[in-house]
Scaffold this motif. Structure first.
Motif, PDB file in Angstrom:
ATOM      1  N   ARG A 200       0.843  -1.197   0.000  1.00  0.00           N
ATOM      2  CA  ARG A 200       0.000   0.000   0.000  1.00  0.00           C
ATOM      3  C   ARG A 200       0.875   1.243   0.000  1.00  0.00           C
ATOM      4  O   ARG A 200       1.780   1.377   0.820  1.00  0.00           O
ATOM      5  CB  ARG A 200      -0.902   0.013   1.239  1.00  0.00           C
ATOM      6  CG  ARG A 200      -1.902   1.176   1.262  1.00  0.00           C
ATOM      7  CD  ARG A 200      -2.692   1.218   2.565  1.00  0.00           C
ATOM      8  NE  ARG A 200      -1.883   1.718   3.674  1.00  0.00           N
ATOM      9  CZ  ARG A 200      -1.411   0.973   4.646  1.00  0.00           C
ATOM     10  NH1 ARG A 200      -1.635  -0.337   4.657  1.00  0.00           N
ATOM     11  NH2 ARG A 200      -0.684   1.507   5.620  1.00  0.00           N
ATOM     12  N   VAL A 201       0.615   2.159  -0.946  1.00  0.00           N
ATOM     13  CA  VAL A 201       1.372   3.412  -1.053  1.00  0.00           C
ATOM     14  C   VAL A 201       0.401   4.559  -0.855  1.00  0.00           C
ATOM     15  O   VAL A 201      -0.615   4.654  -1.557  1.00  0.00           O
ATOM     16  CB  VAL A 201       2.073   3.541  -2.415  1.00  0.00           C
ATOM     17  CG1 VAL A 201       2.863   4.852  -2.471  1.00  0.00           C
ATOM     18  CG2 VAL A 201       2.984   2.352  -2.671  1.00  0.00           C
ATOM     19  N   THR A 202       0.700   5.422   0.126  1.00  0.00           N
ATOM     20  CA  THR A 202      -0.149   6.589   0.368  1.00  0.00           C
ATOM     21  C   THR A 202       0.711   7.845   0.339  1.00  0.00           C
ATOM     22  O   THR A 202       1.889   7.826   0.709  1.00  0.00           O
ATOM     23  CB  THR A 202      -0.861   6.498   1.728  1.00  0.00           C
ATOM     24  OG1 THR A 202       0.112   6.403   2.770  1.00  0.00           O
ATOM     25  CG2 THR A 202      -1.772   5.277   1.787  1.00  0.00           C
ATOM     26  N   LEU A 203       0.086   8.950  -0.103  1.00  0.00           N
ATOM     27  CA  LEU A 203       0.769  10.244  -0.164  1.00  0.00           C
ATOM     28  C   LEU A 203      -0.181  11.307   0.349  1.00  0.00           C
ATOM     29  O   LEU A 203      -1.314  11.422  -0.128  1.00  0.00           O
ATOM     30  CB  LEU A 203       1.208  10.567  -1.597  1.00  0.00           C
ATOM     31  CG  LEU A 203       2.009  11.866  -1.774  1.00  0.00           C
ATOM     32  CD1 LEU A 203       3.405  11.709  -1.172  1.00  0.00           C
ATOM     33  CD2 LEU A 203       2.111  12.242  -3.241  1.00  0.00           C
ATOM     34  N   ARG A 204       0.286  12.083   1.304  1.00  0.00           N
ATOM     35  CA  ARG A 204      -0.515  13.165   1.866  1.00  0.00           C
ATOM     36  C   ARG A 204       0.346  14.417   1.976  1.00  0.00           C
ATOM     37  O   ARG A 204       1.574  14.342   2.038  1.00  0.00           O
ATOM     38  CB  ARG A 204      -1.036  12.792   3.260  1.00  0.00           C
ATOM     39  CG  ARG A 204      -2.005  11.623   3.268  1.00  0.00           C
ATOM     40  CD  ARG A 204      -3.338  12.007   2.640  1.00  0.00           C
ATOM     41  NE  ARG A 204      -4.300  10.916   2.744  1.00  0.00           N
ATOM     42  CZ  ARG A 204      -4.460   9.967   1.828  1.00  0.00           C
ATOM     43  NH1 ARG A 204      -3.694   9.967   0.739  1.00  0.00           N
ATOM     44  NH2 ARG A 204      -5.365   9.020   1.984  1.00  0.00           N
ATOM     45  N   CYS A 205      -0.352  15.572   2.018  1.00  0.00           N
ATOM     46  CA  CYS A 205       0.374  16.843   2.175  1.00  0.00           C
ATOM     47  C   CYS A 205      -0.356  17.683   3.220  1.00  0.00           C
ATOM     48  O   CYS A 205      -1.041  18.651   2.892  1.00  0.00           O
ATOM     49  CB  CYS A 205       0.449  17.582   0.834  1.00  0.00           C
ATOM     50  SG  CYS A 205       1.538  19.026   0.867  1.00  0.00           S
ATOM     51  N   PRO A 206      -0.222  17.303   4.505  1.00  0.00           N
ATOM     52  CA  PRO A 206      -0.943  18.027   5.560  1.00  0.00           C
ATOM     53  C   PRO A 206      -0.379  19.430   5.763  1.00  0.00           C
ATOM     54  O   PRO A 206       0.798  19.692   5.520  1.00  0.00           O
ATOM     55  CB  PRO A 206      -0.713  17.150   6.791  1.00  0.00           C
ATOM     56  CG  PRO A 206       0.565  16.431   6.523  1.00  0.00           C
ATOM     57  CD  PRO A 206       0.591  16.194   5.042  1.00  0.00           C
ATOM     58  N   VAL A 207      -1.265  20.325   6.215  1.00  0.00           N
ATOM     59  CA  VAL A 207      -0.886  21.711   6.503  1.00  0.00           C
ATOM     60  C   VAL A 207      -0.887  21.896   8.012  1.00  0.00           C
ATOM     61  O   VAL A 207      -1.884  21.594   8.683  1.00  0.00           O
ATOM     62  CB  VAL A 207      -1.854  22.708   5.841  1.00  0.00           C
ATOM     63  CG1 VAL A 207      -1.422  24.148   6.128  1.00  0.00           C
ATOM     64  CG2 VAL A 207      -1.919  22.464   4.336  1.00  0.00           C
ATOM     65  N   ALA A 208       0.227  22.380   8.583  1.00  0.00           N
ATOM     66  CA  ALA A 208       0.342  22.590  10.018  1.00  0.00           C
ATOM     67  C   ALA A 208      -0.368  23.869  10.422  1.00  0.00           C
ATOM     68  O   ALA A 208      -0.813  24.672   9.574  1.00  0.00           O
ATOM     69  CB  ALA A 208       1.814  22.639  10.419  1.00  0.00           C
ATOM     70  N   ASP A 209      -0.508  24.091  11.732  1.00  0.00           N
ATOM     71  CA  ASP A 209      -1.184  25.283  12.240  1.00  0.00           C
ATOM     72  C   ASP A 209      -0.500  26.567  11.813  1.00  0.00           C
ATOM     73  O   ASP A 209      -1.149  27.605  11.641  1.00  0.00           O
ATOM     74  CB  ASP A 209      -1.245  25.223  13.779  1.00  0.00           C
ATOM     75  CG  ASP A 209      -2.119  24.076  14.267  1.00  0.00           C
ATOM     76  OD1 ASP A 209      -2.974  23.618  13.476  1.00  0.00           O
ATOM     77  OD2 ASP A 209      -1.925  23.628  15.414  1.00  0.00           O
ATOM     78  N   ASP A 210       0.829  26.502  11.623  1.00  0.00           N
ATOM     79  CA  ASP A 210       1.559  27.706  11.211  1.00  0.00           C
ATOM     80  C   ASP A 210       1.556  27.910   9.697  1.00  0.00           C
ATOM     81  O   ASP A 210       2.242  28.801   9.181  1.00  0.00           O
ATOM     82  CB  ASP A 210       2.992  27.659  11.727  1.00  0.00           C
ATOM     83  CG  ASP A 210       3.766  26.448  11.193  1.00  0.00           C
ATOM     84  OD1 ASP A 210       3.169  25.654  10.442  1.00  0.00           O
ATOM     85  OD2 ASP A 210       4.952  26.305  11.544  1.00  0.00           O
TER      86      ASP A 210
END
Length: 792
Positions: free
Chosen positions: A458-468
C-alpha cells in the motif's frame, strides 16, 4: 618553693632535658626561685597536646612541652633554656618583630607563615600556623609570651604540588600540535612552581640522541655539564631514572615513555635547595613525569587519529573518484548495448522467433539493471561528496507518485500481490525535485515487491498543513513482507547493510538502496523511519517539507521522467518472477525414456530461462525451481540425474540443498553443480567441503558450462554402471556359493551311502552327469532332494 622534679615531671626526653638543664645559668635563676606566675604558666604549657613554647623575661628564655620538641628538630635539646634570639637567630629578622609586638601587649596570630629555618643542618623552607600571646604580670606589665604553634609545612607543600599536577593534567587537553608542543606546555606549567621545581628541561629522542625541546630558568646552564648529557643519553636508552648531584642540590632524570615501552624522551627536574629529597618529594617528581607521559600519549594518539582521519578522507575521496570514473566508463558500453538492443527489438516482429526475442529482452533488462546500478553508484558518490542538491520545479506530486508506482503493477499482478495507491495532495502543484522523488519512491516500492511474497503493498501520499501554515509531503509505503527486526531498524539505512535471515524473492542486491533513500531524504531536508505493519510487514514513512509552487509546470511531464527512470527498476523486478509465472514452462512435456533429467534451482527469472535454454539444447529435460524447499521436494519425488543450483537464493541457500541431499539416501549420489557470482568465496569452499561436485562462476562461457554439466552427467552414468556391474557380480558369486553348497551336500551323502572318500563320491556324481547328460549342480540337487524325501 617548687623543685625541678616537681615542675618538670615525666620520663619523656623533653621533661628530662628540662630537669637536667642548669637554669641558674640563665637570667631566670634556679627553679626554686621562680615566681609563681612563671610556675603557673609552665604548668599550663607542659600538659598540652598542642606544641607550645614559653618565652619568659627580658631574654625570652625558652621553655616548651614535648609536643613542641619535633618542631625544634636537631636544635633539641640545645633549645631548652636558650634565649629565643640565639635559638632562632637565622630567622630572627622575621620572628623578632612578631615577638616585640607580643611583648608590647598585642596578641599576634598568623596562618601558614613561611620561615627559613635551620633545624636539620640546612636552611629549610617551613610553614607554621601560630599565635603569640602576651603574659601579663600583676603590675600590668608583660612578663613573657605564650607561643602555640603547628607545623603545616607538609600540608602546604602537598597542596602546592597537587596544584602543579592538576595543571599538568590540562596539557593533554590543550596541547594537540604534537609531542614537542606537549613538552613545551608541560615545562611552562612546571615553571609556575619554582619552589619545588627550580629548573626543568625536556628532551625528545632523535637519531642523534636526546634533543632538548623545552627548558626554563637555570636549566640551560646546568644542562651544559658533560655528566648530565651522558645521563640523559643513558636514561633515554635504558628507560631507568637516575639522580644526579648538581652543585648544592640534585636533579632527577626520568624517561618519558609515551605510547610505547621504549622511551620517547627524557625529563630533567631540578630539586629545591630548601627541601630534602625525601620519599614525598621523589613521588611528586615521578608523578610529574607520569602526567607528562600521559600528555605525550594523548598527543601520539591525537596525531595517529588525525593521520587516520586524513587517510580516511583521502580514501573516501579516492572511493568517490573511483565510483565516478567507473560509472562514467560504464555509460559508454551501456549506451552501445541498449541502443542496438532497442533497435533490434523494435524491428524483431516477423524476423526473429520468440526465443530470440526473449533472449534480447533478457539482455535489455540486464543492461537496464546494470545502468540502475551505475546510477546508484553515482548517486552514492554524490551523496558522500555532499553534492546531492535538490533542483525543485513545479510538479503534480500525486501524478508523479502514481505513475512511478503504477509501473510495478504488472510485476505485482504476476506475483499475486495487491498493489494500492492512495494519493491526495489537495490538487496544488508543489516544488519538487522530480528525479530524486522518483528514485525515492521506486527504491521503496521495489524493495517492498522484492520482500513481499504474499499479501499486499500500500502506497499513500498526503500533504498536511500545520497550524503555522507550513506543509509536509508524507509518503508511506506499507507491505506485508517478513518485516524488519527491531534490532536492525536503526541500521538498515547504513551503506551496504543487509538484514540477515529475511526471506524474499531474491538474495541479489548491493545493499545501497535504503541508504540511498536516506541520503535523498537528508538532501530534501526530511526524515525517514521504519515501523512495524501490524500484524505483519513493514511501513516506511518519509516526511519532507513542501512548498506550493508559484509557477506552472514545464514541458517535461512527470510521466516522461518516470518512464525513463522506471524501466531500470521495473526491469530488475521482472527478474524476480516466480517459476509459476513463466507460461512457457507450464506446457513443458514430461521427460522421455532415457532422457537426462536436470533439476535447476535459480531465483533470477532471466538467468533461469537462459540456463534452461542451454541445457535443453543438449536434449536434456530441465525442471526449474526458484528456492531450496521446492527443489528438495521435487528431487525426492523423482531423483534427477544432476542438480544445478545457485548459491544465493531466497530463504535457504544452495549450501542447505547440498547438505540435505548428501544426507538423503535417495540423493546422496546425485551430482550437484553450484553456480556463484563470487570467485573463491567461503560459500563455494564450504559447498565443496560438504559434498558439492563442482562450481561455476558467473559470468560463464555457455560451452564451458554445458561441458562441465555433461562431464558430471557422464561420470554419474559411469559410476552407476560400475555399481550395477558390481551388484551383478555379487549376485553371481552368491549363486555360485549356493551351488557349491548343494554340491558339497550331495558329495557328503554319497560318501555316507557308498562308504567312499570325497574324491570317489565326486567322481560318481561326475560320471552320472555325463551318462544322464545332466549338469552336476542339477544332479547334486536331485540327490539332496531324494534324501530329504526319504526322511519324510
Amino acid at each position: 618553693m617548687t623543685t625541678r622534679d616537681e615542675l618538670f615531671p615525666g620520663t619523656d626526653p623533653t621533661a628530662t632535658a628540662h630537669r637536667e638543664f642548669d637554669w641558674s645559668s640563665t637570667s631566670l635563676g634556679p627553679v626554686e626561685q621562680w615566681p609563681a606566675a612563671l610556675v603557673s604558666a609552665i604548668r599550663t604549657v607542659l600538659p598540652s597536646e598542642v606544641g607550645m613554647l614559653l618565652w619568659w623575661g627580658d631574654d625570652l628564655v625558652q621553655i616548651f612541652n614535648h609536643a613542641y620538641t619535633p618542631m625544634a628538630g636537631e636544635l633539641f635539646p640545645k633549645a631548652v633554656g636558650q634565649r629565643a634570639q640565639d635559638c632562632w637567630n637565622f630567622a630572627w629578622d622575621a620572628i623578632g618583630p612578631l615577638a616585640d609586638e607580643a611583648l608590647s601587649g598585642t596578641a599576634v596570630h598568623r596562618r601558614r607563615e613561611r620561615f627559613l629555618l635551620n633545624r636539620f643542618g640546612y636552611v629549610e623552607e617551613t610553614y607554621f600556623t601560630f599565635s603569640y600571646s602576651p603574659i601579663f604580670g600583676d603590675d600590668g606589665g608583660v612578663n613573657g609570651v605564650f607561643v602555640a604553634t603547628s607545623d603545616v609545612t607538609q600540608e602546604v607543600l602537598t597542596e602546592r604540588r597537587l596544584a602543579t599536577l592538576r595543571d599538568l593534567g590540562t596539557v593533554s587537553v590543550t596541547a594537540d600540535a604534537g609531542v614537542a608542543s606537549v613538552c613545551r606546555a608541560a615545562v611552562a606549567r612546571l615553571s609556575e612552581n619554582p619552589d619545588d621545581v627550580p629548573y626543568a628541561a625536556a628532551f625528545l629522542g632523535t637519531d642523534d640522541g636526546p634533543a632538548q625541546v623545552a627548558s626554563f630558568d637555570t636549566a640551560d646552564g646546568v644542562l651544559r655539564t658533560a655528566d648530565l648529557r651522558e645521563v640523559t643519553s643513558r636514561v633515554a636508552a635504558s628507560g631507568v631514572a637516575e639522580t644526579v648531584a648538581i652543585g648544592p642540590t640534585s636533579a632527577l632524570v626520568q624517561p618519558l615513555l609515551a605510547s610505547s615501552d621504549a622511551p620517547t624522551g627524557v625529563l630533567v627536574t631540578g630539586t629545591s635547595e630548601l627541601r630534602r629529597v625525601d620519599d614525598q618529594y621523589r613521588v611528586f617528581l615521578e608523578l610529574v613525569a607520569a602526567r607528562i607521559t600521559t600528555a605525550l600519549t594523548d598527543a601520539h594518539s591525537y596525531a595517529a587519529e588525525r593521520r587516520r582521519a586524513e587517510q580516511l578522507e583521502e580514501l573516501d575521496a579516492d572511493k568517490t573518484r573511483f565510483f565516478e570514473n567507473v560509472s562514467h566508463e560504464f555509460r559508454t558500453p551501456l549506451t552501445l548495448m541498449l541502443g542496438p538492443l532497442d533497435a533490434v527489438l523494435s524491428d524483431a516482429s516477423g524476423h526473429l522467433d520468440d526465443r530470440h526475442v526473449q533472449a534480447l529482452q533478457s539482455a535489455r533488462r540486464s543492461a537496464l539493471r546494470l545502468q540502475k546500478l551505475v546510477d546508484t553508484l553515482l548517486d552514492v558518490a554524490r551523496a558522500d561528496a555532499g553534492e546531492m542538491r535538490p533542483d525543485p520545479e513545479p510538479t503534480d506530486a500525486a501524478a508523479l507518485i502514481g505513475d512511478a508506482v503504477g509501473l510495478f503493477r504488472d510485476s505485482t499482478d504476476r506475483a499475486g500481490l495487491e498493489l494500492t495507491v492512495d494519493t491526495d495532495t489537495g490538487g496544488a502543484l508543489l516544488d519538487l525535485d522530480r528525479a530524486l522523488w522518483t528514485h525515492l519512491v521506486m527504491n521503496l516500492v521495489s524493495n517492498a515487491v522484492k520482500f513481499t511474497t504474499e499479501g499486499s503493498i500500500r502506497v499513500t501520499l498526503r500533504c498536511p498543513v500545520a497550524d503555522d501554515g507550513s506543509r509536509r509531503l508524507v509518503l508511506e509505503v506499507a507491505d506485508t513482507g517478513p518485516g524488519v527486526p527491531e534490532s536492525d531498524r536503526r541500521r538498515i539505512f547504513e551503506r551496504f547493510y543487509q538484514v540477515s535471515g529475511v526471506t524474499g524473492r531474491s538474495r541479489e542486491g548491493s545493499g545501497v538502496g535504503l541508504s540511498l533513500v536516506s541520503d535523498i531524504v537528508t538532501a530534501l531536508g526530511g526524515t525517514v523511519e521504519v515501523t512495524e505493519n501490524v500484524p505483519r510487514g513493514t511501513v516506511f514513512t518519509v516526511a519532507v517539507p513542501a512548498t506550493v509552487a508559484t509557477a506552472g509546470p514545464d514541458a517535461v511531464t512527470p510521466t516522461d521522467l518516470v518512464t525513463e527512470l522506471g524501466a531500470r527498476y521495473v526491469g530488475e523486478a521482472e527478474q524476480w518472477r516466480p517459476v509459476g509465472s513463466d507460461e512457457a514452462r507450464s506446457t513443458q512435456a514430461p521427460p522421455t525414456d532415457g532422457q537426462r533429467r536436470v533439476l535447476l534451482v535459480e531465483d533470477n527469472a532471466d538467468m533461469r530461462r537462459y540456463v534452461t535454454g542451454l541445457l535443453e539444447d543438449q536434449g536434456w529435460h530441465v525442471t526449474a525451481t526458484d528456492e531450496v524447499d521446492t527443489a528438495l521436494a521435487t528431487a525426492r519425488a523423482t531423483p534427477p540425474d544432476i542438480i544445478v543450483s545457485d548459491i544465493m537464493l531466497p530463504g535457504r541457500s544452495g549450501l542447505s540443498l547440498v547438505d540435505e541431499a548428501r544426507s538423503d539416501g535417495r540423493l546422496v549420489r546425485v551430482p550437484i553443480v553450484l553456480v556463484s557470482a563470487r570467485t573463491g568465496s567461503a560459500q563455494v569452499i564450504e559447498g565443496l567441503r560438504i559434498g558439492a561436485d563442482d562450481y561455476v562462476v558467473k559470468p560463464f562461457q555457455p560451452a564451458e558450462f554445458v561441458a562441465r554439466v555433461r562431464v558430471h552427467l557422464e561420470l554419474a552414468r559411469l559410476r552407476e554402471q560400475l555399481l550395477g556391474d558390481a551388484q551383478r557380480e555379487i549376485s553371481s558369486l552368491r549363486i555360485a556359493l549356493d551351488s557349491r553348497s548343494v554340491l558339497s551336500q550331495a558329495v557328503g551323502l554319497i560318501m555316507a551311502q557308498e562308504n567312499v572318500g570325497p574324491d570317489r563320491a565326486f567322481e560318481i556324481i561326475a560320471k552320472r552327469s555325463q551318462t544322464d547328460n545332466v549338469k552336476a549342480r542339477i544332479l547334486a540337487a536331485q540327490v539332496v532332494d531324494d534324501f530329504v524325501r526319504e526322511l519324510d
